[in-house]
Design an enzyme around this catalytic site. Structure first.
Site, PDB file in Angstrom:
ATOM      1  N   ARG A  99      -3.162   1.560   3.208  1.00  0.00           N
ATOM      2  CA  ARG A  99      -2.140   2.460   2.852  1.00  0.00           C
ATOM      3  C   ARG A  99      -0.941   2.580   3.639  1.00  0.00           C
ATOM      4  NH1 ARG A  99      -4.608   8.061  -0.404  1.00  0.00           N
ATOM      5  NH2 ARG A  99      -5.512   7.171  -2.498  1.00  0.00           N
ATOM      6  N   GLN A 112       2.309  -0.291  -1.017  1.00  0.00           N
ATOM      7  CA  GLN A 112       1.991   1.107  -2.297  1.00  0.00           C
ATOM      8  C   GLN A 112       2.442   0.071  -3.470  1.00  0.00           C
ATOM      9  OE1 GLN A 112       5.880   3.385  -0.968  1.00  0.00           O
ATOM     10  NE2 GLN A 112       4.428   4.385  -0.066  1.00  0.00           N
ATOM     11  N   ASP A 149      -1.129  -0.235  -4.231  1.00  0.00           N
ATOM     12  CA  ASP A 149      -2.207   0.838  -4.290  1.00  0.00           C
ATOM     13  C   ASP A 149      -2.841   1.143  -5.784  1.00  0.00           C
ATOM     14  OD1 ASP A 149      -3.528   2.461  -4.151  1.00  0.00           O
ATOM     15  OD2 ASP A 149      -2.271   4.349  -2.796  1.00  0.00           O
ATOM     16  N   SER A 178      -4.329   4.858  -6.491  1.00  0.00           N
ATOM     17  CA  SER A 178      -3.840   5.929  -6.481  1.00  0.00           C
ATOM     18  C   SER A 178      -3.317   5.938  -7.659  1.00  0.00           C
ATOM     19  CB  SER A 178      -2.248   5.586  -5.540  1.00  0.00           C
ATOM     20  OG  SER A 178      -2.618   6.134  -4.465  1.00  0.00           O
ATOM     21  N   TYR A 238      -7.163  10.111   3.629  1.00  0.00           N
ATOM     22  CA  TYR A 238      -8.505  10.360   3.023  1.00  0.00           C
ATOM     23  C   TYR A 238      -8.874  12.020   4.032  1.00  0.00           C
ATOM     24  CZ  TYR A 238      -8.327   6.176  -0.260  1.00  0.00           C
ATOM     25  OH  TYR A 238      -8.032   5.462  -0.323  1.00  0.00           O
TER      26      TYR A 238
END
Length: 381
Positions: free
Chosen positions: A124, A129, A132, A135, A231
């Site tokens: 992350r 991004q 990802d 997500s 997290y």
């Protein structure tokens, strides 16, 4: 030789997504010299992409054996035993590989000499991004969970003023303010519900409140509950035991509870005890997105709907597959971004000096590369 990418038809029960869609395949073929994309016949049907649409994009429609002969396999669900057996040494596979929940899969891939990139392990960081996938899929899951709850709840979500009287808005409590939880909060607000959000990370308060929800604060000293990856950390045993007790009155007030609390590689924390469900109003709904890892609710059964004390407890295991068009579109963008990052001169080139590749690589050259997964396998042994 040209780099070949194989896109197999997903065989896992209930899986409707496809790892690549025609629009993105067309872009890849134009940007990577000599690239060939082999798509198994019917791979995109359940995501509403026909074989003809892939052919129009420049892909080749082939049989399953030919797909698994490609240099690189792009998948959604983890490969089955038969699919791993069809792979060969030096081949590359990218997809969701459940490394922390099914470490034995990593051992099987290593034994085949396969280089595997796990979408769950993509670090992350800002540069990653666009890769990802977790997500992207979590956002779909949070949205779909709210729609599912609204459909199941025998009440309106919004405040309504009618000639026959005023309908008070439903109360929705979202447990866990990660990507799925925040999307659930935003969707419930758009549907007109009165929304509350809870997370053990105090840093999420601002995000929850920015979406128009009220942050639920418990009399529990949490400290720093966020790890380096963003997290939630696992709570100490004493705090784990107190958390459900303190949440119970908030759960009892809710018409809908959407629970998303999950720590990768660990059983889901128990947040909703039997007595909390019993205290809820008849007709209330619990959507437990942590069902694949045991669930946040004591009554959750993965893939099932259980009714206890007139409360529906729903344990979905793959909500993004309920929206295969957009789920495939988003997933295809993330996985192709990862693949393209390491294609050089028409070949896929591992680069362990790159933190993205090093982080995402699960197996390589007959070994399990990820340190945490290696540790889990050693414990099992």
């Amino acid at each position: 030789m040209a780099l070949t990418i194989g896109i197999p038809r997903e065989t896992e029960s209930g899986e409707t997504r496809v790892a690549l869609i025609p629009k993105i395949a067309d872009r890849m073929l134009k940007s990577v010299d000599g690239l060939e994309i082999l798509v198994e016949s019917g791979a995109g049907e359940r995501a509403f992409h026909s074989d003809r649409s892939f052919e129009d994009a420049g892909c080749q429609i082939v049989d399953r054996d030919t797909v698994f002969g490609a240099d690189l396999i792009a998948k959604v669900a983890p490969p089955s035993d038969d699919e791993i057996a069809a792979m060969h040494e030096g081949q590359v596979i990218a997809g969701f590989l459940s490394p922390l929940d099914r470490p034995s899969l990593a051992r099987a891939l290593a034994d085949r000499g396969v280089t595997s990139l796990s979408m769950e392990l993509v670090p992350r960081i800002s540069r990653a991004q666009k890769m990802d996938a977790l997500s992207a899929m979590s956002s779909l899951g949070g949205y779909r969970a709210t729609i599912l709850a609204a459909d199941r709840l025998p009440k309106f979500f919004p405040l309504l003023t009618t000639a026959a009287g005023t309908i008070r808005p439903a109360q929705v409590l979202v447990l866990g303010a990660g990507v799925a939880g925040l999307q659930a909060i935003a969707t419930a607000k758009r549907l007109g519900a009165k929304v509350f959000g809870y997370d053990i990370r105090d840093a999420t308060r601002e995000e929850i409140e920015s979406l128009g929800a009220k942050f639920v604060e418990l009399e529990l000293d949490m400290g720093d509950q966020e790890d380096e990856g963003g997290y939630a950390k696992e709570l100490q045993k004493e705090k784990q035991e107190r958390q459900p007790e303190l949440l119970q009155p908030h759960i009892a007030d809710a018409d809908v509870v959407i629970s998303t609390a999950l720590i990768p590689g660990r059983p889901a924390p128990l947040l909703i005890r039997e007595e909390a469900v019993e205290a809820m109003k008849p007709g209330s709904v619990i959507i437990d997105l942590a069902a694949p890892n045991g669930g946040n609710c004591a009554y959750t059964e993965a893939g099932e709907t259980v009714v206890e004390h007139d409360v529906s407890v729903i344990g979905p295991t793959n909500l993004p597959a309920d929206m295969p068009v957009h789920a495939s579109q988003l997933y295809a963008k993330t996985i192709t971004s990862l693949i393209e990052e390491f294609v050089e001169d028409g070949a896929f080139t591992p680069d362990f000096d790159d933190e993205i590749f090093d982080g995402a690589c699960l197996t390589h050259d007959g070994e399990v590369h990820n340190e945490r997964v290696r540790g889990m396998l050693s414990q099992e042994a």
